[in-house]
Design a protein around this motif. Sequence first.
Motif, PDB file in Angstrom:
ATOM      1  N   LEU A 222       0.543   4.074  -2.988  1.00 59.58           N
ATOM      2  CA  LEU A 222      -0.723   4.802  -3.035  1.00 59.58           C
ATOM      3  C   LEU A 222      -0.931   5.634  -1.773  1.00 59.58           C
TER       4      LEU A 222
ATOM      5  N   ARG B  16      -1.573   9.277  -2.854  1.00 59.11           N
ATOM      6  CA  ARG B  16      -2.998   9.628  -2.811  1.00 59.11           C
ATOM      7  C   ARG B  16      -3.431  10.187  -1.455  1.00 59.11           C
ATOM      8  N   SER B  17      -2.830   9.672  -0.372  1.00 64.39           N
ATOM      9  CA  SER B  17      -3.231  10.127   0.952  1.00 64.39           C
ATOM     10  C   SER B  17      -2.408  11.329   1.418  1.00 64.39           C
TER      11      SER B  17
ATOM     12  N   THR C 116       0.802  -1.233   0.000  1.00 63.71           N
ATOM     13  CA  THR C 116       0.000   0.000   0.000  1.00 63.71           C
ATOM     14  C   THR C 116       0.829   1.274   0.000  1.00 63.71           C
TER      15      THR C 116
ATOM     16  N   TYR D  62      -5.607   3.624   5.321  1.00 59.37           N
ATOM     17  CA  TYR D  62      -4.145   3.620   5.291  1.00 59.37           C
ATOM     18  C   TYR D  62      -3.575   3.849   6.693  1.00 59.37           C
TER      19      TYR D  62
ATOM     20  N   LEU E 104      -6.215  -1.021   0.122  1.00 62.55           N
ATOM     21  CA  LEU E 104      -6.174  -0.620  -1.292  1.00 62.55           C
ATOM     22  C   LEU E 104      -7.573  -0.533  -1.878  1.00 62.55           C
TER      23      LEU E 104
ATOM     24  N   ASP F 113      -9.227   2.533  -0.179  1.00 61.32           N
ATOM     25  CA  ASP F 113      -8.550   3.727  -0.690  1.00 61.32           C
ATOM     26  C   ASP F 113      -8.973   4.991   0.058  1.00 61.32           C
ATOM     27  N   THR F 114      -8.942   4.936   1.385  1.00 58.29           N
ATOM     28  CA  THR F 114      -9.248   6.104   2.214  1.00 58.29           C
ATOM     29  C   THR F 114      -8.081   6.352   3.161  1.00 58.29           C
ATOM     30  N   ARG F 115      -7.964   7.597   3.630  1.00 56.13           N
ATOM     31  CA  ARG F 115      -6.883   7.922   4.553  1.00 56.13           C
ATOM     32  C   ARG F 115      -7.013   7.112   5.839  1.00 56.13           C
TER      33      ARG F 115
END
Length: 403
Positions: free
Chosen positions: A32, A36-37, A29, A164, A156, A159-161
């Motif tokens: 990303l 992304r985060s 992860t 993660y 994944l 796909d959110t903070r």
Amino acid sequence: MLLPPRGNARILIGAHFVNTLGNGAYLTTSTLFLTRSIGLSPAEVALGLAIAAGAGMALSTPMGYVADRYGPKRVMLGLLILQAVCFAGLIGVRGLWSFAPIAGLIAVGESGAKAANGAMIAAAVEPAQRLRVRAFLRSANNAGIGLGALIGSIPLMLDTRSAYAVMLLANSVTFLLAAAVLTRVRLDKPVAARPAEQPRLVALRDRPFLSFALVDGLVAALYNELLTLGLPLWLTVHTGGPLWLVSAALLINTTGCVLLQVWASGGTDGLASAARTGRRGALIIAVACVLFGASTGMPTWAVCVGVLAAACVHVLGELFSSTATWAVIFGMAPDWAQGQYQGAYLTGRQIGNMVTPPLLTALVVGGGGPGWLVVGVLFAVAGTAYPSLVRWGERTRAEPVTA
């Protein structure tokens, strides 16, 4: 035997397996999460990781010396706690200049922990069992990374903070759990003292060992990148083969490393046999390169058969090569310097990691089938050099390494 021997060996492998579960999830992860985060650009991620890699490479041997000086168990516990704090700290990263220092500490902690872990094996188990325990450790590593990667698929998909962040905290917890497990290791022998006539960083003055570390570091980096970098690039540019072959080859590799690494370590019981094992492994991987290259321009079915056959041959060579690496490091390092020799070898491996991507890309993408043959020749040359390098090292073991 499906499990390592009871006692220190089983504790070491158990701690490593717990830790690699979290590492596998993070590796899956990390890209990303960072882009992304956090919002880092790919160039910023690359720069931060390059800075971290440089720090890890520069300090790997000194950290190994610290493990020798203060005891591998104590240093290992401290580094595991440091990495737990750092991975949790990634949640608060907001840009490159807050990411780079944490990534650097993680890289130093990782390289130091690898050096200390090798020294712990040397101190915690009998010499005759070191290779077998190290083989169990690699099997546990591959199993843990594989299972961790499956766990990492959950954040994944979300796909959110928050997902993660949970993954990072879970990874931190695995470091703490591994540290808790390692407290049970019993080191009955005191840490061997450095002889007064020997320099502190003796590994950096051991020319036979450094030569081996550079050659073997390149070999190890190459066989690791063949499937993850060389194969997908070659399939894309030079064949009509399906990309699922990359996943199939990696599955063969992981399964082989989990199930057969302990078997492959049998029969290697000294520097002379380690040299033969290393030569055998490198020559087998050279054959795999020939099989990869022979599929260039072939029909899709032939490409599939060739790649799968090459993957089976490749993992066999990798198993023997990794066994030889451990045997040579343990065999050339004096008992009082196991940590720094492990660290010095890591420096050679990290140099190989820097050289391999552009080299492999140029040969496989630029050369196609003939390029694979050149890669195979590199393995063959390295394999034939192993006995000479090891004999050089054997001749100097009885001589003090002086300034």
